[in-house]
Design an enzyme around this catalytic site. Structure first.
Site, PDB file in Angstrom:
ATOM      1  N   ARG A  70       0.836  -1.192   0.000  1.00 47.77           N
ATOM      2  CA  ARG A  70       0.000   0.000   0.000  1.00 47.77           C
ATOM      3  C   ARG A  70       0.882   1.258   0.000  1.00 47.77           C
ATOM      4  NH1 ARG A  70      -1.959   0.866   4.261  1.00 47.77           N
ATOM      5  NH2 ARG A  70      -1.247  -0.914   5.473  1.00 47.77           N
ATOM      6  N   GLY A 200      -4.279  -3.879  -1.591  1.00 47.93           N
ATOM      7  CA  GLY A 200      -5.154  -2.839  -1.080  1.00 47.93           C
ATOM      8  C   GLY A 200      -5.255  -1.606  -1.978  1.00 47.93           C
ATOM      9  N   ALA A 250      -0.081  -6.549   9.130  1.00 51.04           N
ATOM     10  CA  ALA A 250       1.016  -7.495   9.382  1.00 51.04           C
ATOM     11  C   ALA A 250       1.374  -7.608  10.870  1.00 51.04           C
ATOM     12  CB  ALA A 250       2.244  -7.143   8.536  1.00 51.04           C
ATOM     13  N   GLY A 252      -0.673  -9.769  12.941  1.00 48.75           N
ATOM     14  CA  GLY A 252      -1.153 -11.025  13.500  1.00 48.75           C
ATOM     15  C   GLY A 252      -2.641 -11.338  13.417  1.00 48.75           C
ATOM     16  N   LYS A 253      -3.425 -10.577  12.639  1.00 49.30           N
ATOM     17  CA  LYS A 253      -4.860 -10.876  12.577  1.00 49.30           C
ATOM     18  C   LYS A 253      -5.128 -12.236  11.936  1.00 49.30           C
ATOM     19  CE  LYS A 253      -5.966  -7.110  10.414  1.00 49.30           C
ATOM     20  NZ  LYS A 253      -4.581  -6.597  10.436  1.00 49.30           N
ATOM     21  N   ASN A 255      -3.260 -14.802  11.575  1.00 49.07           N
ATOM     22  CA  ASN A 255      -2.812 -15.919  12.414  1.00 49.07           C
ATOM     23  C   ASN A 255      -3.713 -16.132  13.622  1.00 49.07           C
ATOM     24  OD1 ASN A 255      -0.143 -17.300  11.583  1.00 49.07           O
ATOM     25  ND2 ASN A 255       0.059 -15.174  10.967  1.00 49.07           N
ATOM     26  N   ASP A 276      -9.575  -9.817   8.492  1.00 49.01           N
ATOM     27  CA  ASP A 276      -9.037  -8.479   8.197  1.00 49.01           C
ATOM     28  C   ASP A 276     -10.030  -7.352   8.480  1.00 49.01           C
ATOM     29  OD1 ASP A 276      -6.691  -7.030   7.251  1.00 49.01           O
ATOM     30  OD2 ASP A 276      -7.822  -6.546   5.452  1.00 49.01           O
ATOM     31  N   SER A 364       5.023 -10.271   0.660  1.00 53.80           N
ATOM     32  CA  SER A 364       4.416 -11.208  -0.295  1.00 53.80           C
ATOM     33  C   SER A 364       3.138 -11.762   0.332  1.00 53.80           C
ATOM     34  CB  SER A 364       5.388 -12.323  -0.660  1.00 53.80           C
ATOM     35  OG  SER A 364       5.902 -12.956   0.495  1.00 53.80           O
ATOM     36  N   GLY A 490      -0.310 -20.342  18.355  1.00 55.72           N
ATOM     37  CA  GLY A 490      -1.312 -21.156  19.050  1.00 55.72           C
ATOM     38  C   GLY A 490      -1.406 -20.832  20.535  1.00 55.72           C
ATOM     39  N   ASN A 492      -1.343 -18.163  21.928  1.00 58.77           N
ATOM     40  CA  ASN A 492      -2.135 -16.961  22.216  1.00 58.77           C
ATOM     41  C   ASN A 492      -3.521 -17.307  22.754  1.00 58.77           C
ATOM     42  OD1 ASN A 492      -0.048 -15.300  21.368  1.00 58.77           O
ATOM     43  ND2 ASN A 492      -0.769 -15.231  19.244  1.00 58.77           N
TER      44      ASN A 492
HETATM   45  P1  GTP Z   1      -2.720  -7.653   7.302  1.00 51.93           P
HETATM   46  O1  GTP Z   1      -3.217  -8.677   6.333  1.00 51.93           O
HETATM   47  O2  GTP Z   1      -1.566  -6.848   6.754  1.00 51.93           O
HETATM   48  O3  GTP Z   1      -3.785  -6.737   7.822  1.00 51.93           O
HETATM   49  O4  GTP Z   1      -1.996  -8.423   8.508  1.00 51.93           O
HETATM   50  P2  GTP Z   1      -2.422  -9.418   9.694  1.00 51.93           P
HETATM   51  O5  GTP Z   1      -2.731  -8.600  10.896  1.00 51.93           O
HETATM   52  O6  GTP Z   1      -3.462 -10.381   9.235  1.00 51.93           O
HETATM   53  O7  GTP Z   1      -1.047 -10.150   9.997  1.00 51.93           O
HETATM   54  P3  GTP Z   1      -0.621 -11.699   9.943  1.00 51.93           P
HETATM   55  O8  GTP Z   1      -1.446 -12.583  10.826  1.00 51.93           O
HETATM   56  O9  GTP Z   1      -0.543 -12.103   8.516  1.00 51.93           O
HETATM   57  O10 GTP Z   1       0.840 -11.641  10.586  1.00 51.93           O
HETATM   58  C1  GTP Z   1       1.888 -10.915  10.049  1.00 51.93           C
HETATM   59  C2  GTP Z   1       3.227 -11.370  10.582  1.00 51.93           C
HETATM   60  O11 GTP Z   1       3.223 -11.460  12.005  1.00 51.93           O
HETATM   61  C3  GTP Z   1       3.634 -12.739  10.063  1.00 51.93           C
HETATM   62  O12 GTP Z   1       4.983 -12.681   9.683  1.00 51.93           O
HETATM   63  C4  GTP Z   1       3.446 -13.650  11.235  1.00 51.93           C
HETATM   64  O13 GTP Z   1       4.316 -14.755  11.206  1.00 51.93           O
HETATM   65  C5  GTP Z   1       3.690 -12.731  12.432  1.00 51.93           C
HETATM   66  N1  GTP Z   1       2.903 -13.159  13.612  1.00 51.93           N
HETATM   67  C6  GTP Z   1       1.577 -13.427  13.662  1.00 51.93           C
HETATM   68  N2  GTP Z   1       1.197 -13.831  14.901  1.00 51.93           N
HETATM   69  C7  GTP Z   1       2.313 -13.803  15.670  1.00 51.93           C
HETATM   70  C8  GTP Z   1       2.575 -14.110  17.047  1.00 51.93           C
HETATM   71  O14 GTP Z   1       1.689 -14.476  17.816  1.00 51.93           O
HETATM   72  N3  GTP Z   1       3.863 -13.953  17.470  1.00 51.93           N
HETATM   73  C9  GTP Z   1       4.863 -13.544  16.643  1.00 51.93           C
HETATM   74  N4  GTP Z   1       6.086 -13.418  17.141  1.00 51.93           N
HETATM   75  N5  GTP Z   1       4.655 -13.260  15.330  1.00 51.93           N
HETATM   76  C10 GTP Z   1       3.405 -13.383  14.849  1.00 51.93           C
HETATM   77  C1  SPV Z   2      -3.092  -4.502   5.066  1.00 51.11           C
HETATM   78  O1  SPV Z   2      -2.106  -3.863   4.666  1.00 51.11           O
HETATM   79  O2  SPV Z   2      -3.635  -4.230   6.170  1.00 51.11           O
HETATM   80  C2  SPV Z   2      -3.640  -5.625   4.284  1.00 51.11           C
HETATM   81  C3  SPV Z   2      -3.074  -5.902   2.958  1.00 51.11           C
HETATM   82  O3  SPV Z   2      -4.554  -6.285   4.754  1.00 51.11           O
HETATM   83  S1  SPV Z   2      -3.687  -4.848   1.688  1.00 51.11           S
HETATM   84  O4  SPV Z   2      -4.914  -5.450   1.167  1.00 51.11           O
HETATM   85  O5  SPV Z   2      -2.687  -4.760   0.644  1.00 51.11           O
HETATM   86  O6  SPV Z   2      -3.992  -3.552   2.233  1.00 51.11           O
HETATM   87 MN    MN Z   3      -5.256  -5.500   6.765  1.00 53.70          MN
END
Ligand code: GTP
Ligand code: SPV
Ligand code: MN
Length: 588
Positions: A70, A200, A250, A252-253, A255, A276, A364, A490, A492
Site C-alpha cells: 500500500r 489494497g 502485518a 497477526g490478525k 494468524n 481483516d 508477499s 497457538g 495466544n
Molecule cells: P494484514 O493482512 O496486513 O492486515 O496483517 P495481519 O494482521 O493479518 O497479519 P498476519 O497474521 O498475517 O501476521 C503478520 C506477521 O506477524 C507474520 O509474519 C506472522 O508470522 C507474524 N505473527 C503473527 N502472529 C504472531 C505471534 O503471535 N507472534 C509472533 N512473534 N509473530 C506473529
Molecule cells: C493490510 O495492509 O492491512 C492488508 C493488505 O490487509 S492490503 O490489502 O494490501 O492492504
Molecule cells: Mn489489513
C-alpha cells in the site's frame, strides 16, 4: 452482459469514453470465468502455474518491483471540507482530486480490456452488506476479486434491486510511482485508483470500500467498519464466544483468526469468521454483532509454516494465487521461515542470491477463498453476523505494552483503542520498525477525522447497556537480545481464555491505572518455556515508562484540537494523574 440499471450503464460508458479501452467485459463471477482469466494471464505471462502435484491450482504473480505494498502517502480522502478528512488523512478537494486523477485516466486503457466487476461486501442476503462495482483493466484484479468477494451475477441483481452502489475505478496505468494515486470521494460513494496493481491499492472492495468508504458511511448511519478479525472460541464445554480484534497491518490478525489450540488446551476449538475487516452493528436488543464483508483472504506469506500455523500452511497448498514469493527448483512457492525447501528464484524472478536481499518479498501475499480455511465457520455466511463478547486492540511493541490488559469501562476502552501504537511493517511502502500511533489499527483506513471517529465510538455507550469488554494485547514484547518473550501463535489462546474468563466475570485481576492485568497465575503457563521472569515482565507495567506513554498519548490526542471528545481527554488525564500518584497496583 450489461445491466438494467441506467446509472450503472451511464457510468460504465462515461469511464469507457475517458479511458478508451479496446473492449468492455462484464464479469459474471462464475468458476469458468475464473479459469478463463487464469488461462489468459498465463498466456500473457503475468501469472505462472506452480508445481501442479504439490500445489494444485496454485499460481504465482510477480508485481512490478516498485509496486509491492500500500502507498499511504499517495492515498487521499477528498471531502468538501478539509477538517472532515482530519489530520489523519491526506486531503484534496473533490474538484482538485477528480481533476488530478482524471487527467491520468485519459486514454489509460487504450489497447486494454476494461472489466466491470459487480461485487457484494458481506453475505449476499444480509441487510448489513453493501455492494459496489469495480471497473479495472487488470485481469489479476478480477481473479483476486473472485477469491476475495461475492462477485458477479448475484451481486449485480442486488445492485439493480437497490439502485445504489460504490463506484470504484481502477487502472494499473503505467505503474510509475509518480503517477500513482488512491483517491476516495466518500460524499459521492466513489473511489479512483491508478498506477498500482497491488492488493489494497487495486482490490477496491477491500481497504478502499470496506474500510475507508464504509467507515464514513458507518459514521452517518450508526455502525462501525473496522480493521478487525472475527474469531469464534469454543470451550471444551461447547460454549462459543466471538471476539473482534483490531491489529495493525502485518501484526497477526490472520494468524489469530485461524489459530490452532496448543496441546495444553486440547478440547478447545477455533472458528474463523474474518481475518481483516469487520462491520459491527447494534441489533434490536442492543447486542453488538459482526459480519465479515470479505469472502477470501489476502494474507502475509512469510512466517507461515507447519509450527506457526498449520491451518494456513495447508490452506495455501491448493487453489491459491501467490504474489511476490520465491520459487524452489521444483517450482514450489518458497518464503522466509517456510522451513522446507530452498529458494532457486527470488520474488523478482532472478536466480536467488542472498546479496539481493530476501528471497520472498516481506509483504508477499497469498489470495485464497475463505472456504479453503480448515477452521472456516459456516456462520461467516449468517446474514445477522455473530454476537461479540469482547473487542481487542493491539499492536507490535518491543516494550511498554504488556501481554494483555482490560479497560475499566467503555470510555476507557475507546482511549485504549485511540492510544494504540505499533511498529510499522512492510504492508506499507516506507520505513519498517518505527513506532507510530495507529488508533484502532485504522490510521491508514479511517475515511474521516479521527476525532469524530472517537466520538462515534464513545456514542455506543449511550445506545446500549450490553457492550462487550475492551482489551489490549501485545504478542511482540522482546528481551534485551531481541528474542520474543511470548511464544505467540497457538499459545495466544491462553490469553484469549483469560479475556473470556474476564468477560464472564470468572477470574480476578490486578487493578492498575492503565486497566486490569492478569494475576500471577491468571494466564496458564503449563508446558511453556517462558520463565517466571518473562511472565512477570509480560504481565506487569513499568510506572515510569507508562507515564511517558500516557503523556505521548495525551499529546497525540491534543493534535486533534477542538474536535477531540472531552470524554476521551478526561480518560487520558485520569490515568496520567493516577500514574503520577504512584499507586500502581491494587487487587480487585
Ligand atoms: P494484514 O493482512 O496486513 O492486515 O496483517 P495481519 O494482521 O493479518 O497479519 P498476519 O497474521 O498475517 O501476521 C503478520 C506477521 O506477524 C507474520 O509474519 C506472522 O508470522 C507474524 N505473527 C503473527 N502472529 C504472531 C505471534 O503471535 N507472534 C509472533 N512473534 N509473530 C506473529
Ligand atoms: C493490510 O495492509 O492491512 C492488508 C493488505 O490487509 S492490503 O490489502 O494490501 O492492504
Ligand atoms: Mn489489513
Amino acid at each position: 452482459m450489461s445491466t438494467s440499471l441506467s446509472t450503472l450503464n451511464a457510468w460504465v460508458d462515461e469511464v469507457a469514453n475517458r479511458t478508451q479501452p479496446e473492449d468492455v467485459v462484464w464479469c459474471d463471477g462464475s468458476d469458468n470465468e475464473y479459469k478463463r482469466f487464469i488461462q489468459k494471464m498465463q498466456e500473457a505471462g503475468t501469472l505462472s502455474a506452480l508445481n501442479s502435484d504439490t500445489y494444485p491450482d496454485c499460481y504465482l504473480h510477480l508485481s512490478d518491483p516498485s509496486d509491492v505494498a500500500r502507498v499511504e502517502h499517495l492515498t487521499y480522502v477528498c471531502t468538501e471540507s478539509e477538517i472532515e478528512a482530519g489530520p489523519n488523512n491526506n486531503w484534496m478537494s473533490p474538484a482538485d482530486g477528480h481533476a488530478k486523477i482524471d487527467a491520468l485516466f485519459d486514454g489509460a486503457m487504450r489497447g486494454r480490456t476494461m472489466y466491470v466487476i459487480p461485487y457484494c461486501m458481506g453475505p449476499i442476503d444480509s441487510p448489513y452488506s453493501r455492494c459496489g462495482v469495480e471497473i479495472t483493466d487488470s485481469a489479476y484484479v478480477v481473479a483476486n476479486m473472485k477469491l476475495m468477494t461475492r462477485m458477479g451475477s448475484a451481486a449485480l441483481q442486488r445492485i439493480e434491486r437497490e439502485g445504489t452502489f460504490v463506484k470504484g475505478l481502477h487502472s494499473t496505468g503505467d505503474l510509475d510511482p509518480d503517477r500513482r494515486f488512491i483517491m476516495h470521494f466518500p460524499e459521492e460513494l466513489s473511489i479512483k485508483s491508478i498506477g498500482s496493481g497491488y492488493g489494497g491499492n487495486a482490490l477496491l472492495g477491500k481497504k478502499c470500500h470496506a474500510l475507508r468508504i464504509a467507515s464514513y458511511q458507518a459514521h452517518t448511519e450508526g455502525w462501525l467498519a473496522e480493521h478487525m478479525l472475527i474469531v469464534g472460541i469454543e470451550s471444551p464445554e461447547g460454549e462459543t464466544h466471538y471476539i473482534a480484534c483490531a491489529l495493525p497491518s502485518a501484526c497477526g490478525k490472520t494468524n489469530l483468526a485461524m489459530l490452532i489450540p496448543p496441546e495444553s488446551m486440547s478440547g478447545w476449538k477455533i472458528w474463523t469468521l474474518g481475518e481483516d475487516i469487520a462491520w459491527l452493528h447494534l441489533d434490536d436488543d442492543g447486542q453488538l454483532r459482526a459480519v465479515n464483508p470479505e469472502s477470501g483472504y489476502f494474507g502475509v506469506v512469510p512466517g507461515t509454516n507447519e509450527d506457526t500455523n498449520k491451518n494456513a500452511f495447508n490452506m495455501i497448498k491448493h487453489d491459491t494465487i501467490f504474489t511476490n514469493v520465491a520459487r524452489t527448483s521444483d517450482n514450489e512457492p518458497w518464503w522466509e521461515n517456510k522451513k522446507v525447501g530452498e529458494p532457486a528464484l527470488d520474488w523478482q524472478g532472478r536466480p536467488y542470491d542472498p546479496a539481493n536481499g530476501k528471497a520472498a518479498h516481506p509483504n508477499s501475499r497469498f489470495t485464497v477463498a475463505a472456504s479453503n480455511n480448515p477452521s472456516y465457520s459456516e456462520l461467516a455466511e449468517a446474514p445477522a453476523g455473530v454476537p461479540i463478547s469482547a473487542i481487542v486492540f493491539g499492536g507490535r511493541r518491543k516494550e511498554v505494552a504488556p501481554l494483555v490488559y482490560q479497560a475499566k469501562s467503555w470510555n476507557h476502552g475507546v482511549l485504549v483503542g485511540a492510544g494504540v501504537a505499533s511498529e510499522t511493517t512492510s504492508a506499507n511502502i516506507g520505513e519498517v520498525g518505527v513506532v507510530r500511533r495507529d488508533p484502532m489499527a485504522m490510521k491508514p483506513f479511517c475515511g474521516y477525522n479521527f476525532a469524530d471517529y472517537w466520538a462515534h465510538w464513545l456514542s455506543f455507550a449511550d445506545r446500549t447497556e450490553t457492550l462487550p469488554g475492551i482489551f489490549h494485547i501485545n504478542w511482540f514484547r522482546q528481551d534485551q537480545d531481541g528474542k520474543f518473550l511470548w511464544p505467540g501463535f497457538g499459545e495466544n489462546l491462553r490469553v484469549l481464555r483469560w479475556i473470556i474468563e474476564r468477560c464472564e466475570g470468572r477470574i480476578d485481576a490486578v487493578e492498575t491505572p492503565i486497566g486490569f492485568l492478569p494475576e500471577a497465575d491468571g494466564i496458564n503457563t503449563d508446558g511453556l518455556e517462558a520463565s517466571d521472569d518473562d511472565m512477570r515482565a509480560l504481565t506487569t507495567i513499568d510506572a515510569a515508562q507508562w507515564q511517558v506513554e500516557m503523556d505521548a498519548i495525551g499529546e497525540y490526542l491534543e493534535s486533534y484540537g477542538d474536535r477531540l471528545p472531552a470524554a476521551l481527554r478526561a480518560e487520558q488525564q485520569r490515568i496520567a494523574t493516577d500514574l503520577k500518584a504512584g499507586s500502581l497496583e491494587k487487587a480487585s
